[in-house]
Design a protein around this motif. Structure first.
Motif, PDB file in Angstrom:
ATOM      1  N   ARG A 211      -8.345  -3.428  12.324  1.00  0.00           N
ATOM      2  CA  ARG A 211      -8.336  -1.965  12.425  1.00  0.00           C
ATOM      3  C   ARG A 211      -6.912  -1.433  12.283  1.00  0.00           C
ATOM      4  NH1 ARG A 211     -12.364   1.370  13.808  1.00  0.00           N
ATOM      5  NH2 ARG A 211     -10.832   2.766  12.880  1.00  0.00           N
ATOM      6  N   ALA A 212      -5.965  -2.129  12.894  1.00  0.00           N
ATOM      7  CA  ALA A 212      -4.578  -1.707  12.780  1.00  0.00           C
ATOM      8  C   ALA A 212      -4.101  -1.805  11.328  1.00  0.00           C
ATOM      9  CB  ALA A 212      -3.692  -2.567  13.681  1.00  0.00           C
ATOM     10  N   ALA A 213      -4.485  -2.877  10.651  1.00  0.00           N
ATOM     11  CA  ALA A 213      -4.092  -3.043   9.247  1.00  0.00           C
ATOM     12  C   ALA A 213      -4.684  -1.931   8.378  1.00  0.00           C
ATOM     13  CB  ALA A 213      -4.542  -4.410   8.740  1.00  0.00           C
ATOM     14  N   THR A 214      -5.925  -1.574   8.666  1.00  0.00           N
ATOM     15  CA  THR A 214      -6.562  -0.479   7.916  1.00  0.00           C
ATOM     16  C   THR A 214      -5.837   0.834   8.149  1.00  0.00           C
ATOM     17  OG1 THR A 214      -8.722  -1.580   8.074  1.00  0.00           O
ATOM     18  CG2 THR A 214      -8.717   0.776   7.585  1.00  0.00           C
TER      19      THR A 214
ATOM     20  N   GLY B  35      -2.295   5.033   6.172  1.00  0.00           N
ATOM     21  CA  GLY B  35      -1.064   5.814   6.304  1.00  0.00           C
ATOM     22  C   GLY B  35      -0.193   5.708   5.072  1.00  0.00           C
ATOM     23  N   ARG B  36      -0.161   4.523   4.485  1.00  0.00           N
ATOM     24  CA  ARG B  36       0.641   4.330   3.265  1.00  0.00           C
ATOM     25  C   ARG B  36       0.053   5.139   2.106  1.00  0.00           C
ATOM     26  NH1 ARG B  36       4.180   0.142   1.729  1.00  0.00           N
ATOM     27  NH2 ARG B  36       4.860   0.491  -0.408  1.00  0.00           N
ATOM     28  N   LEU B  37      -1.260   5.178   2.003  1.00  0.00           N
ATOM     29  CA  LEU B  37      -1.898   5.940   0.932  1.00  0.00           C
ATOM     30  C   LEU B  37      -1.636   7.434   1.079  1.00  0.00           C
ATOM     31  CD1 LEU B  37      -5.389   4.207   0.597  1.00  0.00           C
ATOM     32  CD2 LEU B  37      -3.509   4.146  -1.041  1.00  0.00           C
ATOM     33  N   LEU B  38      -1.559   7.894   2.345  1.00  0.00           N
ATOM     34  CA  LEU B  38      -1.377   9.322   2.583  1.00  0.00           C
ATOM     35  C   LEU B  38       0.077   9.754   2.429  1.00  0.00           C
ATOM     36  CD1 LEU B  38      -3.710   9.830   5.676  1.00  0.00           C
ATOM     37  CD2 LEU B  38      -4.166  10.414   3.288  1.00  0.00           C
ATOM     38  N   GLU B  39       0.996   8.792   2.368  1.00  0.00           N
ATOM     39  CA  GLU B  39       2.406   9.133   2.215  1.00  0.00           C
ATOM     40  C   GLU B  39       2.651   9.729   0.827  1.00  0.00           C
ATOM     41  OE1 GLU B  39       4.804   5.756   2.847  1.00  0.00           O
ATOM     42  OE2 GLU B  39       4.789   5.944   5.022  1.00  0.00           O
ATOM     43  N   ARG B  40       3.348  10.810   0.824  1.00  0.00           N
ATOM     44  CA  ARG B  40       3.722  11.404  -0.453  1.00  0.00           C
ATOM     45  C   ARG B  40       5.232  11.630  -0.470  1.00  0.00           C
ATOM     46  NH1 ARG B  40      -0.171   9.443  -1.672  1.00  0.00           N
ATOM     47  NH2 ARG B  40      -2.071  10.314  -2.570  1.00  0.00           N
ATOM     48  N   HIS B  41       5.671  12.668   0.254  1.00  0.00           N
ATOM     49  CA  HIS B  41       7.090  13.008   0.249  1.00  0.00           C
ATOM     50  C   HIS B  41       7.780  12.449   1.484  1.00  0.00           C
ATOM     51  CE1 HIS B  41       6.221  15.518  -3.117  1.00  0.00           C
ATOM     52  NE2 HIS B  41       5.434  16.311  -2.428  1.00  0.00           N
TER      53      HIS B  41
ATOM     54  N   ALA C 299      -4.481  -1.562   0.228  1.00  0.00           N
ATOM     55  CA  ALA C 299      -5.692  -0.853  -0.165  1.00  0.00           C
ATOM     56  C   ALA C 299      -5.738  -0.764  -1.677  1.00  0.00           C
ATOM     57  CB  ALA C 299      -5.725   0.550   0.459  1.00  0.00           C
ATOM     58  N   ARG C 300      -6.948  -0.541  -2.186  1.00  0.00           N
ATOM     59  CA  ARG C 300      -7.161  -0.397  -3.631  1.00  0.00           C
ATOM     60  C   ARG C 300      -6.662  -1.620  -4.396  1.00  0.00           C
ATOM     61  NH1 ARG C 300      -5.321   5.947  -4.586  1.00  0.00           N
ATOM     62  NH2 ARG C 300      -6.965   6.869  -3.315  1.00  0.00           N
ATOM     63  N   GLY C 301      -6.822  -2.773  -3.777  1.00  0.00           N
ATOM     64  CA  GLY C 301      -6.455  -4.008  -4.438  1.00  0.00           C
ATOM     65  C   GLY C 301      -4.968  -4.278  -4.505  1.00  0.00           C
ATOM     66  N   GLN C 302      -4.161  -3.478  -3.800  1.00  0.00           N
ATOM     67  CA  GLN C 302      -2.713  -3.659  -3.826  1.00  0.00           C
ATOM     68  C   GLN C 302      -2.207  -3.915  -2.412  1.00  0.00           C
ATOM     69  OE1 GLN C 302      -1.094  -0.169  -5.732  1.00  0.00           O
ATOM     70  NE2 GLN C 302      -1.554  -0.929  -7.771  1.00  0.00           N
ATOM     71  N   ASP C 303      -2.015  -5.183  -2.090  1.00  0.00           N
ATOM     72  CA  ASP C 303      -1.474  -5.545  -0.782  1.00  0.00           C
ATOM     73  C   ASP C 303       0.034  -5.367  -0.792  1.00  0.00           C
ATOM     74  OD1 ASP C 303      -3.973  -6.233   0.217  1.00  0.00           O
ATOM     75  OD2 ASP C 303      -3.824  -8.280  -0.543  1.00  0.00           O
ATOM     76  N   TRP C 304       0.577  -4.874   0.314  1.00  0.00           N
ATOM     77  CA  TRP C 304       2.024  -4.673   0.382  1.00  0.00           C
ATOM     78  C   TRP C 304       2.647  -5.256   1.657  1.00  0.00           C
ATOM     79  CZ3 TRP C 304       2.909  -1.973   4.781  1.00  0.00           C
ATOM     80  CH2 TRP C 304       1.934  -1.076   5.226  1.00  0.00           C
ATOM     81  N   GLY C 305       1.837  -5.838   2.521  1.00  0.00           N
ATOM     82  CA  GLY C 305       2.410  -6.388   3.744  1.00  0.00           C
ATOM     83  C   GLY C 305       1.420  -7.237   4.511  1.00  0.00           C
ATOM     84  N   ARG C 306       1.890  -7.753   5.659  1.00  0.00           N
ATOM     85  CA  ARG C 306       1.039  -8.539   6.553  1.00  0.00           C
ATOM     86  C   ARG C 306       1.275  -8.079   7.985  1.00  0.00           C
ATOM     87  NH1 ARG C 306       1.293 -14.907   5.559  1.00  0.00           N
ATOM     88  NH2 ARG C 306       3.310 -14.659   6.608  1.00  0.00           N
ATOM     89  N   LEU C 307       0.186  -7.982   8.735  1.00  0.00           N
ATOM     90  CA  LEU C 307       0.245  -7.704  10.164  1.00  0.00           C
ATOM     91  C   LEU C 307       0.063  -9.028  10.888  1.00  0.00           C
ATOM     92  CD1 LEU C 307       0.305  -5.358  12.336  1.00  0.00           C
ATOM     93  CD2 LEU C 307      -2.163  -5.679  12.446  1.00  0.00           C
ATOM     94  N   ILE C 308       0.956  -9.322  11.821  1.00  0.00           N
ATOM     95  CA  ILE C 308       0.946 -10.622  12.494  1.00  0.00           C
ATOM     96  C   ILE C 308       0.874 -10.405  14.000  1.00  0.00           C
ATOM     97  CG2 ILE C 308       2.239 -12.750  12.896  1.00  0.00           C
ATOM     98  CD1 ILE C 308       3.539 -12.231  10.110  1.00  0.00           C
ATOM     99  N   LEU C 309      -0.169 -10.936  14.611  1.00  0.00           N
ATOM    100  CA  LEU C 309      -0.351 -10.877  16.056  1.00  0.00           C
ATOM    101  C   LEU C 309      -0.085 -12.271  16.610  1.00  0.00           C
ATOM    102  CD1 LEU C 309      -1.288  -8.961  18.373  1.00  0.00           C
ATOM    103  CD2 LEU C 309      -3.588  -9.882  18.045  1.00  0.00           C
TER     104      LEU C 309
END
Length: 540
Positions: free
Chosen positions: A252-255, A260-266, A226-236
């Protein structure tokens, strides 16, 4: 999914016309977007592609060249196929120019030997298309509900992938940009085969689009970020080319994962979660076969087979733990885990590193060939203390030969950590022989005989302090810790010597013992250490 030419031919309204495929038999899987009836020659410009054209041919020209041109124009706009009712324009069979042109352009061409009301065909096909669209709409709404709920609940990557596998019936994996598997749901497939040579296979699949199907590997791949920063790939993993529903599901799963990654803090990083899941699976025997655990570890870049293994438990020092609330401690523990991962990378030690619970970080170290445990643990501790400034304890279990014995090694490391964290003496790391009597008492803390011994030795004193709010138990501990040196003990207790001596006499009366007797004091000291072990494990 839209109906195909083959689906249309199977409808009763079409079968009554005795259909016969005269060209393009290998293209009957072509989807039909709509049905259009047309009796004019220049119909092509009225179409958008995907239509199944119905005609009696009554207005078609007799010239073979113009008939071939008619077929070519239909193919050029992308119609799905052409159905011609025989008996009005054409009797018995279609002109060779029509059939030849249809074959050349790959256009399915079907004849109806009997008169058939076209309205019945259009109604049947359009009803089928609308039903499919409604089904797709309901499915899309269901996906929206499922993944919205997962997002709101802050579901883990493993939970998201579990839903993807359940909805698709296919294996699904989440990897980082280094092609290491962060989470995996096998959908009943063999884990070892699924993850074999994963990094090599994954690097060979590099589609240009954010979501694309690679026919060679059978992978549907979508980027996660998200926000132009990819960090992984989902593979089906697909057995055939995926449909629109599969693509929507993957996206939808990738979104959801990206959100979830954006909401991670601590919270832990995804890598720590992946490692922690594997460690927990080994400790709880979640994997039916140790080879499955080895395959999952290999997929995150940690080889476990053919290596000696040693378990390590990290704990924040007790003083640090007492100053932190629940969330702060989780955050600090996450920092400790990440620092441990960085230390392992710096020391070139591949390892599984993840939280075991709210107090402990687990590290599973595969020892390189011809490498001994002590230098490895010393190097790890030194690297870790350079980057993590808060005090902590590093405890290690025994070296084991296989994954089956890792649980025993971890239990030993946990026990060592629980004891060492109470009175650390600055060692780089702790092992069971380092704990001596305190370690033995901790291992025996659940033994009823030890509990009975402690109660027999200290029961009257504990009852006295409880009834009168006294501190004589603390005075006894200070006296014994000071090696029965009364002057030093009085100083540590912040009491004058006469006042301290008076408390010792009261202790002797309550316990009915002589505090100058070495053996009596030894028994009392052991009982106090045992009592401390009981109380630390059950503060209530």
């Amino acid at each position: 999914m839209l109906p195909t030419i083959a689906d249309v031919l199977a409808l009763d309204s079409v079968r009554r016309g005795n259909p016969r495929v005269v060209a393009g038999a290998d293209r009957l899987g072509t989807p039909v977007r709509w049905v259009h009836v047309g009796e004019v020659t220049d119909i092509a410009h009225l179409l958008r592609g995907g239509e199944l054209v119905l005609t009696t041919g009554i207005a078609l020209p007799d010239d073979p060249g113009k008939l071939a041109e008619y077929i070519a124009e239909l193919s050029a706009v992308g119609v799905s196929g052409l159905i011609v009712e025989m008996g009005r324009k054409f009797i018995g069979e279609l002109p060779h120019s029509v059939v030849r042109s249809a074959e050349e352009h790959g256009l399915p061409l079907i004849t109806l030997a009997r008169e058939t009301p076209f309205v019945q065909i259009t109604e049947s096909v359009h009803a089928r298309i609308i039903d499919i669209q409604l089904e797709e709409l309901r499915a899309s709404e269901h996906l929206h509900e499922v993944f919205t709920e997962l997002s709101v609940e802050g579901a883990s990557p493993a939970e998201v992938l579990s839903q993807v596998a359940r909805l698709s019936g296919r294996p699904v994996l989440l990897e980082n940009l280094a092609h290491q598997v962060l989470a995996c749901e096998t959908a009943g497939r063999d884990t070892g085969n699924l993850l074999a040579s994963w990094e090599t296979r994954s690097r060979a699949v590099a589609p240009d689009l954010r979501t694309a199907y690679d026919a060679t590997s059978g992978w549907l791949v979508t980027m996660v970020g998200a926000r132009g920063q990819d960090w992984g790939r989902l593979i089906l993993l697909c057995d055939a080319e995926p449909g629109p529903r599969d693509i929507v599901l993957a996206e939808r799963a990738a979104t959801t994962l990206a959100l979830g990654r954006l909401l991670e803090r601590h919270q832990e990083s995804l890598e720590r979660q992946a490692h922690g899941t594997i460690i927990t699976g080994i400790l709880t025997h979640a994997y039916a076969d140790p080879e499955e655990a080895a395959a999952r570890a290999r997929a995150v870049g940690v080889p476990l087979t053919g290596r000696k293994l040693i378990s390590v438990v990290l704990r924040l020092a007790e003083a640090s733990e007492s100053l932190l609330d629940g969330q702060e401690q989780l955050a600090k523990l996450g920092e400790l885990a990440e620092a441990a991962a960085a230390a392992c990378r710096e020391a070139r030690l591949p390892a599984l590193i993840g939280a075991l619970d709210q107090n402990r970080v687990g590290v599973l170290l595969p020892l390189p060939p011809r490498t001994f445990a002590e230098p490895t643990l010393t190097a790890l501790a030194d690297h870790l203390r350079k980057t993590f400034t808060a005090p902590f304890v590093l405890a290690a279990g025994s070296v084991v030969e296989s994954i089956r014995d890792v649980r025993r090694s971890f239990l030993e490391a946990e026990q060592v950590a629980d004891v060492a964290v109470r009175q650390p003496d600055g060692r780089a790391f702790y092992r069971l022989p380092d704990l001596r009597l305190r370690g033995l008492l901790h291992l025996l803390r659940d033994d009823a005989r030890l509990q009975t011994f402690a109660e027999r030795e200290l029961g009257p004193l504990l009852a006295h302090d409880a009834q009168r709010g006294g501190d004589l138990t603390r005075i006894l501990r200070i006296y014994l810790d000071a090696g029965r040196n009364k002057a030093v003990s009085a100083q540590k207790a912040h009491l004058s010597r006469p006042a301290f001596y008076d408390r010792l006499r009261r202790l002797e009366r309550i316990l009915d013992t002589d505090l100058d007797d070495v053996e009596s004091c030894l028994s009392l000291h052991v009982a106090l250490l045992a009592l401390e072990s009981f109380r630390r494990d059950n503060p209530r």
